[in-house]
Design an enzyme around this catalytic site. Structure first.
Site, PDB file in Angstrom:
ATOM      1  N   HIS A 136       1.992   3.342  -9.451  1.00 36.94           N
ATOM      2  CA  HIS A 136       1.880   2.036  -9.203  1.00 36.94           C
ATOM      3  C   HIS A 136       2.970   1.252 -10.565  1.00 36.94           C
ATOM      4  CE1 HIS A 136      -2.396   2.453  -7.450  1.00 36.94           C
ATOM      5  NE2 HIS A 136      -2.398   2.746  -8.597  1.00 36.94           N
ATOM      6  N   LEU A 155      10.534 -19.832  -5.603  1.00 38.00           N
ATOM      7  CA  LEU A 155       9.352 -18.625  -4.698  1.00 38.00           C
ATOM      8  C   LEU A 155       8.139 -18.931  -5.339  1.00 38.00           C
ATOM      9  CD1 LEU A 155       8.847 -16.958  -2.330  1.00 38.00           C
ATOM     10  CD2 LEU A 155       9.243 -14.659  -4.015  1.00 38.00           C
ATOM     11  N   ASP A 204       0.655  -1.224  -0.541  1.00 42.78           N
ATOM     12  CA  ASP A 204       0.158  -0.206  -0.189  1.00 42.78           C
ATOM     13  C   ASP A 204       0.971   1.130  -0.236  1.00 42.78           C
ATOM     14  OD1 ASP A 204      -2.408   1.242  -0.271  1.00 42.78           O
ATOM     15  OD2 ASP A 204      -2.200   1.450   2.241  1.00 42.78           O
TER      16      ASP A 204
END
Ligand code: IPE
Ligand code: IPE
Ligand code: MG
Length: 247
Positions: free
Chosen positions: A43, A137, A26
């Site tokens: 963004h 991952l 955020d």
């Protein structure tokens, strides 16, 4: 084995790194505003941070990283911002399709894909299948994800199974519920990180966060770095997790 961070006292125990870290990324908008940039640029910077942090998580030995990229509530934003986010997502997916073997991630999506544009759904499917045999991952990207929406969809599935006679209502338990959520097969996160100083979970992983440790950072997501992640892991390792019991 210990990893040393920038600070001398930051000694992470490699044996006790969380298997699963969830992140609410955020603060992109505020980061951009502070610099007089468009929200889209915020963004974009956030996507670069995700690159850095996913690599760092992999290097630390984390197995699963779940990142909140777009919530079921984020559709309320202006059309301009939503389409800027979707275009960045297209770019992110294309880049990862190109370098899918290089970074070795196994990419997976959680959330309801049906509201996403067809081409985005296809790119997600391509990336998921191209990376499924990688060994690094597990990167779970939450897109059009909402914890309540996920629970709603799970209840519908389980109710349909019971109505079809595939199981009795009495058989519904913790395991059946978990197996019918988007996160089926993924262990619950031991650590949740939220950036930007907000102290709430905003409809993220409502079921899965039951006993997760929370670490909040005041940093805006584009400013978050590898050392912040290590600090969060260090912080987690110094928590006393009791799970309702007594020592
Ligand atoms: C997080 O950054 C990214 C998404 C929710 C898509 P924000 O866009 O929420 O940034 P702030 O909270 O407005 O600063
Ligand atoms: C949560 O951030 C969602 C994502 C990071 C994708 P928001 O910015 O949407 O959350 P609120 O509105 O501050 O609760
Ligand atoms: Mg926000």
């Amino acid at each position: 084995m210990f990893f040393k961070g920038d600070k001398e006292e930051l000694a992470i125990d490699a044996e006790r790194v969380p298997k699963h870290i969830a992140i609410i990324m955020d603060g992109n908008g505020r980061w951009a505003k502070k610099r007089g940039l468009s929200r889209k640029m915020g963004h974009k910077a956030g996507a670069d941070t995700l690159e850095k942090i996913s690599r760092c998580a992999q290097d630390l030995g984390v197995k699963h990283l779940t990142v909140y990229a777009f919530s079921t509530e984020n559709w309320k934003r202006s059309e301009e911002e939503v389409s800027a986010i979707m275009d960045l997502l297209r770019k992110y997916l294309d880049e990862h399709i190109k370098k899918c073997k290089k970074d070795n991630f196994r990419v997976n999506m959680i959330g309801d894909p049906s509201r996403l544009d067809r081409d985005i759904q296809e790119k997600i499917n391509t990336l998921t299948s191209l990376t499924k045999d990688n060994t690094g991952l597990y990167l779970h990207i939450a897109l059009n994800y909402g914890g309540r929406d996920e629970i709603e969809r799970m209840v519908r599935k389980v109710a349909a199974m019971a109505a079809a006679g595939d199981m009795a209502a009495e058989d519904i338990d913790d395991k059946i519920i978990s197996e019918n959520l988007d996160t089926a097969g993924i262990p619950d996160p031991e650590l949740l990180i939220r950036t930007s100083g907000e102290l709430r979970i905003s409809n993220f992983l409502l079921w899965q966060l039951a006993y997760t440790e929370f670490v909040f950072s005041d940093k805006l997501w584009p400013d978050y770095n590898e050392n912040d992640l290590k600090e969060a892991v260090y912080n987690y390792q110094n928590r006393d997790r009791r799970f309702g019991g007594r020592k």
